[in-house]
Enzyme design. Sequence first.
Site, short mmCIF file in Angstrom:
data_model
loop_
_atom_site.label_atom_id
_atom_site.label_comp_id
_atom_site.label_asym_id
_atom_site.label_seq_id
_atom_site.Cartn_x
_atom_site.Cartn_y
_atom_site.Cartn_z
N ASP A 49 51.19 -3.77 22.53
CA ASP A 49 50.10 -4.17 23.42
C ASP A 49 49.65 -5.62 23.20
OD1 ASP A 49 49.25 -3.44 20.90
OD2 ASP A 49 47.37 -2.53 21.58
N GLU B 108 49.30 -4.95 6.04
CA GLU B 108 49.83 -6.33 5.94
C GLU B 108 49.70 -6.83 4.51
OE1 GLU B 108 47.17 -5.42 7.72
OE2 GLU B 108 47.51 -5.79 9.85
C1 UGA Z 1 45.68 -2.57 14.49
C2 UGA Z 1 46.80 -3.44 13.90
O1 UGA Z 1 46.99 -4.60 14.66
C3 UGA Z 1 48.09 -2.67 13.88
O2 UGA Z 1 49.16 -3.47 13.52
C4 UGA Z 1 47.87 -1.54 12.94
O3 UGA Z 1 49.04 -0.76 12.90
C5 UGA Z 1 46.72 -0.72 13.43
O4 UGA Z 1 45.54 -1.47 13.69
C6 UGA Z 1 46.32 0.26 12.36
O5 UGA Z 1 46.36 -0.11 11.20
O6 UGA Z 1 45.89 1.33 12.67
P1 UGA Z 1 45.34 -1.55 16.96
O7 UGA Z 1 45.39 -2.41 18.16
O8 UGA Z 1 44.01 -1.12 16.47
O9 UGA Z 1 46.13 -2.29 15.80
O10 UGA Z 1 46.25 -0.27 17.05
P2 UGA Z 1 47.25 0.22 18.18
O11 UGA Z 1 47.59 -0.84 19.14
O12 UGA Z 1 46.74 1.51 18.70
O13 UGA Z 1 48.54 0.56 17.32
C7 UGA Z 1 49.31 -0.42 16.65
C8 UGA Z 1 50.78 -0.22 16.98
O14 UGA Z 1 51.21 1.05 16.55
C9 UGA Z 1 51.10 -0.30 18.47
O15 UGA Z 1 52.31 -0.99 18.65
C10 UGA Z 1 51.21 1.14 18.90
O16 UGA Z 1 52.10 1.35 19.97
C11 UGA Z 1 51.70 1.82 17.64
N1 UGA Z 1 51.19 3.21 17.47
C12 UGA Z 1 49.89 3.50 17.67
C13 UGA Z 1 52.08 4.21 17.13
O17 UGA Z 1 53.27 3.97 16.95
N2 UGA Z 1 51.60 5.49 16.97
C14 UGA Z 1 50.29 5.81 17.17
O18 UGA Z 1 49.92 6.99 17.04
C15 UGA Z 1 49.43 4.79 17.55
MN MN Z 2 46.81 -2.68 19.59
#
Ligand code: UGA
Ligand code: MN
Length: 315
Positions: free
Chosen positions: A167, A249
């Site tokens: 995203d 990270e």
């Molecule tokens: C933040 C950080 O930028 C992420 O790199 C980190 O993984 C995340 O928090 C975390 O530590 O929880 P955020 O925008 O809050 O990101 O989280 P998402 O965009 O919902 O998820 C991060 C990435 O993991 C996305 O590429 C999403 O597609 C993926 N994701 C999310 C999964 O593979 N599985 C899930 O259940 C949710």
């Molecule tokens: Mn995100």
Amino acid sequence: MSYLKISVMKYLLALLCIIGILAMVLTKSKSPPYEPGHIEKTVKCKSDLMERRQLPTADPRPVLYVVTPTYRRVEQVAELTRLGQTLLTVPHLVWMVVEDADACSPHVAALLDRLGIPYVHLASAMPAQYRSERYVPRGVSNRRAAMTWLRDQSPQPTGVMYFLDDDNTIDIRLLEQMRHTKKVSMFPVGLVADYLVSSPIVQEGRVTGWFDGWIVDRQFPVDMAGFAVNLSLVMASDALMPYHAGYEEDKLLRAFGITMDEIEPLANQCTEILVWHTKTKKNQPPSLRREVASHPNSNIAALAENMERIAMATT
Ligand code: UGA
Ligand code: MN
């Protein structure tokens, strides 16, 4: 029963309650295990590195491996389309798309195939034990699977690795800059926390500290999209990202054993924002069964079917 006996029992009962509550609080506040007690299941679906758009072997530029975690949801195809079409414009790049799922989805496979970008498509579901944590470590099993693939399967284990969530938004000029990373490069990320930016502090060309709204006890308080790593560091260690939300990270960078002096500041000495932690509003998939029935002999049935195929609706 005498009055004395009753008050002793009351006292004992209260004591038991306190012990019970204490035990509950203590077990709850105990840190969850950050390393898995087992190996995650990774499914290798397809890697198409050479056949489509040949990785130009004569091109002296290091290859960029962009690692993108993704998961099934209404917004998924929109995100992957936007990001994929950005990456499509960058030569000498391999897109590693790793699904948080037990198997690769046909709609993601079709999208990757259609783009014609060199890619690796994997699936690695988050182990169930982490799903119920208060802060879920999102995208970690995916990134671990990508790093393991780079170590074990990569036909060309030189280049640079970069984590870019599905995203996020990136300016392709930053991708060109980071492919020359010698060890670890860093740069500002926009739309992060209170300052709307997370960046290294740079003084006279050196990283001396951190400008980030959530430094806490992190040695490297950076965003996931705020650094790139030369594959030599990945290959030289068996470090993997921990299942520790908020510290993914930091702990990975610590495991690589880098020093502040080794960090290469990019984006014009960390003065420009060339990547953004954009977030898309989440939607619920609608059920379109009734609407389909009330529009017979029209496109609506096929439209709803296509939406279901890419996780945008249920019929
Ligand atoms: C933040 C950080 O930028 C992420 O790199 C980190 O993984 C995340 O928090 C975390 O530590 O929880 P955020 O925008 O809050 O990101 O989280 P998402 O965009 O919902 O998820 C991060 C990435 O993991 C996305 O590429 C999403 O597609 C993926 N994701 C999310 C999964 O593979 N599985 C899930 O259940 C949710
Ligand atoms: Mn995100």
